[in-house]
Design a protein around this motif. Structure first.
Motif, PDB file in Angstrom:
ATOM      1  N   LEU A 162       0.806  -1.217   0.000  1.00  0.00           N
ATOM      2  CA  LEU A 162       0.000   0.000   0.000  1.00  0.00           C
ATOM      3  C   LEU A 162       0.842   1.270   0.000  1.00  0.00           C
ATOM      4  O   LEU A 162       0.357   2.336  -0.369  1.00  0.00           O
ATOM      5  CB  LEU A 162      -0.922   0.012   1.230  1.00  0.00           C
ATOM      6  CG  LEU A 162      -1.953  -1.109   1.327  1.00  0.00           C
ATOM      7  CD1 LEU A 162      -2.729  -1.005   2.635  1.00  0.00           C
ATOM      8  CD2 LEU A 162      -2.898  -1.075   0.138  1.00  0.00           C
ATOM      9  N   LEU A 163       2.092   1.162   0.432  1.00  0.00           N
ATOM     10  CA  LEU A 163       2.933   2.353   0.548  1.00  0.00           C
ATOM     11  C   LEU A 163       3.641   2.681  -0.758  1.00  0.00           C
ATOM     12  O   LEU A 163       3.712   3.842  -1.165  1.00  0.00           O
ATOM     13  CB  LEU A 163       3.957   2.175   1.672  1.00  0.00           C
ATOM     14  CG  LEU A 163       3.368   1.998   3.074  1.00  0.00           C
ATOM     15  CD1 LEU A 163       4.488   1.906   4.101  1.00  0.00           C
ATOM     16  CD2 LEU A 163       2.423   3.134   3.420  1.00  0.00           C
ATOM     17  N   THR A 164       4.197   1.669  -1.401  1.00  0.00           N
ATOM     18  CA  THR A 164       4.816   1.848  -2.721  1.00  0.00           C
ATOM     19  C   THR A 164       4.208   0.798  -3.644  1.00  0.00           C
ATOM     20  O   THR A 164       4.801  -0.256  -3.872  1.00  0.00           O
ATOM     21  CB  THR A 164       6.357   1.689  -2.643  1.00  0.00           C
ATOM     22  OG1 THR A 164       6.682   0.441  -2.004  1.00  0.00           O
ATOM     23  CG2 THR A 164       6.977   2.829  -1.869  1.00  0.00           C
ATOM     24  N   PRO A 165       3.016   1.064  -4.154  1.00  0.00           N
ATOM     25  CA  PRO A 165       2.296   0.074  -4.971  1.00  0.00           C
ATOM     26  C   PRO A 165       3.120  -0.441  -6.140  1.00  0.00           C
ATOM     27  O   PRO A 165       4.063   0.206  -6.609  1.00  0.00           O
ATOM     28  CB  PRO A 165       1.074   0.865  -5.454  1.00  0.00           C
ATOM     29  CG  PRO A 165       0.872   1.923  -4.411  1.00  0.00           C
ATOM     30  CD  PRO A 165       2.257   2.306  -3.981  1.00  0.00           C
ATOM     31  N   SER A 166       2.742  -1.619  -6.616  1.00  0.00           N
ATOM     32  CA  SER A 166       3.537  -2.308  -7.622  1.00  0.00           C
ATOM     33  C   SER A 166       3.676  -1.515  -8.921  1.00  0.00           C
ATOM     34  O   SER A 166       4.629  -1.739  -9.673  1.00  0.00           O
ATOM     35  CB  SER A 166       2.938  -3.689  -7.915  1.00  0.00           C
ATOM     36  OG  SER A 166       1.592  -3.584  -8.330  1.00  0.00           O
ATOM     37  N   GLU A 167       2.753  -0.592  -9.201  1.00  0.00           N
ATOM     38  CA  GLU A 167       2.910   0.194 -10.430  1.00  0.00           C
ATOM     39  C   GLU A 167       4.165   1.058 -10.390  1.00  0.00           C
ATOM     40  O   GLU A 167       4.756   1.361 -11.430  1.00  0.00           O
ATOM     41  CB  GLU A 167       1.683   1.063 -10.696  1.00  0.00           C
ATOM     42  CG  GLU A 167       1.244   1.945  -9.568  1.00  0.00           C
ATOM     43  CD  GLU A 167       0.096   1.341  -8.768  1.00  0.00           C
ATOM     44  OE1 GLU A 167      -0.750   2.110  -8.282  1.00  0.00           O
ATOM     45  OE2 GLU A 167       0.069   0.101  -8.625  1.00  0.00           O
ATOM     46  N   TYR A 168       4.608   1.467  -9.187  1.00  0.00           N
ATOM     47  CA  TYR A 168       5.868   2.199  -9.079  1.00  0.00           C
ATOM     48  C   TYR A 168       7.030   1.313  -9.527  1.00  0.00           C
ATOM     49  O   TYR A 168       7.928   1.751 -10.252  1.00  0.00           O
ATOM     50  CB  TYR A 168       6.114   2.647  -7.634  1.00  0.00           C
ATOM     51  CG  TYR A 168       5.183   3.695  -7.094  1.00  0.00           C
ATOM     52  CD1 TYR A 168       4.399   4.482  -7.929  1.00  0.00           C
ATOM     53  CD2 TYR A 168       5.086   3.927  -5.718  1.00  0.00           C
ATOM     54  CE1 TYR A 168       3.552   5.439  -7.423  1.00  0.00           C
ATOM     55  CE2 TYR A 168       4.240   4.891  -5.201  1.00  0.00           C
ATOM     56  CZ  TYR A 168       3.470   5.649  -6.057  1.00  0.00           C
ATOM     57  OH  TYR A 168       2.637   6.610  -5.548  1.00  0.00           O
ATOM     58  N   SER A 169       7.013   0.064  -9.059  1.00  0.00           N
ATOM     59  CA  SER A 169       8.076  -0.862  -9.426  1.00  0.00           C
ATOM     60  C   SER A 169       8.045  -1.183 -10.912  1.00  0.00           C
ATOM     61  O   SER A 169       9.096  -1.253 -11.570  1.00  0.00           O
ATOM     62  CB  SER A 169       7.949  -2.162  -8.616  1.00  0.00           C
ATOM     63  OG  SER A 169       8.274  -1.937  -7.258  1.00  0.00           O
ATOM     64  N   ALA A 170       6.851  -1.377 -11.449  1.00  0.00           N
ATOM     65  CA  ALA A 170       6.733  -1.681 -12.877  1.00  0.00           C
ATOM     66  C   ALA A 170       7.281  -0.542 -13.723  1.00  0.00           C
ATOM     67  O   ALA A 170       7.951  -0.769 -14.742  1.00  0.00           O
ATOM     68  CB  ALA A 170       5.272  -1.956 -13.224  1.00  0.00           C
ATOM     69  N   ALA A 171       7.022   0.691 -13.292  1.00  0.00           N
ATOM     70  CA  ALA A 171       7.521   1.847 -14.038  1.00  0.00           C
ATOM     71  C   ALA A 171       9.046   1.911 -14.004  1.00  0.00           C
ATOM     72  O   ALA A 171       9.691   2.211 -15.019  1.00  0.00           O
ATOM     73  CB  ALA A 171       6.918   3.132 -13.472  1.00  0.00           C
ATOM     74  N   MET A 172       9.635   1.626 -12.850  1.00  0.00           N
ATOM     75  CA  MET A 172      11.096   1.627 -12.765  1.00  0.00           C
ATOM     76  C   MET A 172      11.695   0.525 -13.622  1.00  0.00           C
ATOM     77  O   MET A 172      12.673   0.747 -14.351  1.00  0.00           O
ATOM     78  CB  MET A 172      11.545   1.476 -11.307  1.00  0.00           C
ATOM     79  CG  MET A 172      11.325   2.701 -10.455  1.00  0.00           C
ATOM     80  SD  MET A 172      12.141   2.579  -8.830  1.00  0.00           S
ATOM     81  CE  MET A 172      11.260   1.189  -8.115  1.00  0.00           C
ATOM     82  N   ALA A 173      11.124  -0.665 -13.535  1.00  0.00           N
ATOM     83  CA  ALA A 173      11.650  -1.785 -14.315  1.00  0.00           C
ATOM     84  C   ALA A 173      11.580  -1.505 -15.807  1.00  0.00           C
ATOM     85  O   ALA A 173      12.482  -1.885 -16.564  1.00  0.00           O
ATOM     86  CB  ALA A 173      10.881  -3.061 -13.976  1.00  0.00           C
TER      87      ALA A 173
END
Length: 364
Positions: A296-307
């Motif tokens: 909830l704090l750093t949702p997976s869309e943040y990670s997907a964007a970085m990747a």
């Protein structure tokens, strides 16, 4: 203290509860279902890192950072771990326990407490920024790994630390820093996540005032840390009700022990930070991006964007896991870190050691 200043200070203390109440309003309900009688880690020694070799690294502005290391000092590779907000180096307990055995003499692991956290020293509130954390990481590297290849691992605010370091010291990447892992983190401010409920609360400004003008009094009120951000952190930490109660208790101790000035100072840093420029530098090296799909704090869309911005990256989305994915699902994270090191290490020594150990384990 003037009457007006005292009134503002008291309002700040009162604001602690107001902030906490709003923080937990949308997510704390989920805490009630995260209970299990099955505790696989009931006898776990979560203070394992305390027995490792220790030293202190002093930053350029004089802050002592507590450091632990495991593995030979002349190991072919050094892996440095940077922990997240309201935690300490113990947040990587399971990585230290398993990977030190798996990597053996081929890897030295270095852990440290961020400024204002754990056993590291407090600092001026103005220095509680993500750029400063990147400079602190450089100080740790200069002392603990001045030569040889390095892999950086950052969780949450520690991932932002790695990003900040890459932006400020791009020449280190590919030449000395050969790989990075970004776990449950974001390249820019997290105000759009549920954490934004705290960041947008006007009461937080009153808390900042209290921290600035009566720091000793607020520092002693450590229990109020739970009122500031505890409800949302506890609710967001884990995504599965089957998580070990002992693991939950361990992470809550780390959060509870974090001083209020640290909490308030870094809350603002998390809101305004922007290290997207670092992605260009990190694109040069193998990367691992990990996130729980219930974070909830750093949702997976943040990670997907970085990747997506890192052509040499592996994206691992862990089903059912929350923000503390490395504590909740350590095996998945550990396996991913092993793969990262194998991709990032020019020689195959680490991979060879892994295969030999696995064969020996199977024979046994």
């Amino acid at each position: 203290m003037s009457r007006a200043r005292k009134a503002s200070w008291l309002a700040g203390l009162a604001g602690l509860s107001a902030v906490g109440g709003l923080a937990g309003s949308t997510v704390a309900k989920s805490l009630t279902r995260r209970v299990t009688e099955d505790d696989l880690h009931r006898d776990e020694d979560f203070e394992l890192l305390d027995a490792d070799r220790s030293c202190v690294v002093t930053t350029a502005d004089g802050v002592p950072l507590a450091v632990r290391e495991v593995g030979p000092e002349d190991a072919p590779l050094t892996v440095v771990f940077a922990h997240g907000f309201c935690l300490r180096m113990g947040a990587f307990h399971f990585q230290r326990a398993r990977l030190s055995e798996q990597w053996g003499t081929q890897v030295r692991m270095v852990f440290y407490d961020q400024r204002g956290h754990g056993r590291s020293g407090d600092a001026a509130p103005a220095t509680y920024t993500v750029p400063q954390l990147g400079q602190d990481l450089e100080a740790v590297l200069a002392v603990m790994a001045p030569r040889g290849p390095v892999v950086l691992v950052g969780h949450s605010m520690g991932g932002m630390t790695v990003l900040s370091h890459a932006r400020q010291f791009p020449k280190h990447y590919k030449t000395r820093i050969v790989g990075v892992a970004l776990i449950s983190t974001a390249a820019e401010g997290v105000s759009r996540s549920p954490l934004g409920e705290i960041l947008r609360n006007p009461a937080l400004e009153a808390v900042r005032f209290a921290v600035r003008y009566a720091p000793k009094t607020v520092h002693r009120t450590r229990g109020a840390a739970r009122s500031v951000i505890g409800p949302i952190l506890r609710a967001a930490s884990y995504g599965d009700e089957r998580v070990s109660p002992s693991v939950v208790a361990f992470s809550e101790r780390m959060m509870h022990d974090t001083p209020i000035p640290t909490i308030v100072g870094f809350l603002h840093a998390l809101e305004v930070h922007d290290e997207t420029e670092a992605l260009t530098t990190l694109a040069k090296v193998p990367a691992l991006v990990v996130c729980g799909d219930r974070d909830l704090l750093t949702p997976s869309e943040y990670s997907a964007a970085m990747a997506a911005a890192l052509p040499k990256s592996e994206l691992v989305i862990v089903g059912g896991a929350g923000h503390l994915v490395q504590l909740e699902q350590p095996e998945i994270v550990d396996d991913a870190l092993v793969r990262l090191v194998e991709r990032a290490t020019p020689s195959k020594l680490v991979a060879l050691t892994r295969r030999l150990r696995e064969r020996a384990r199977h024979r046994g």
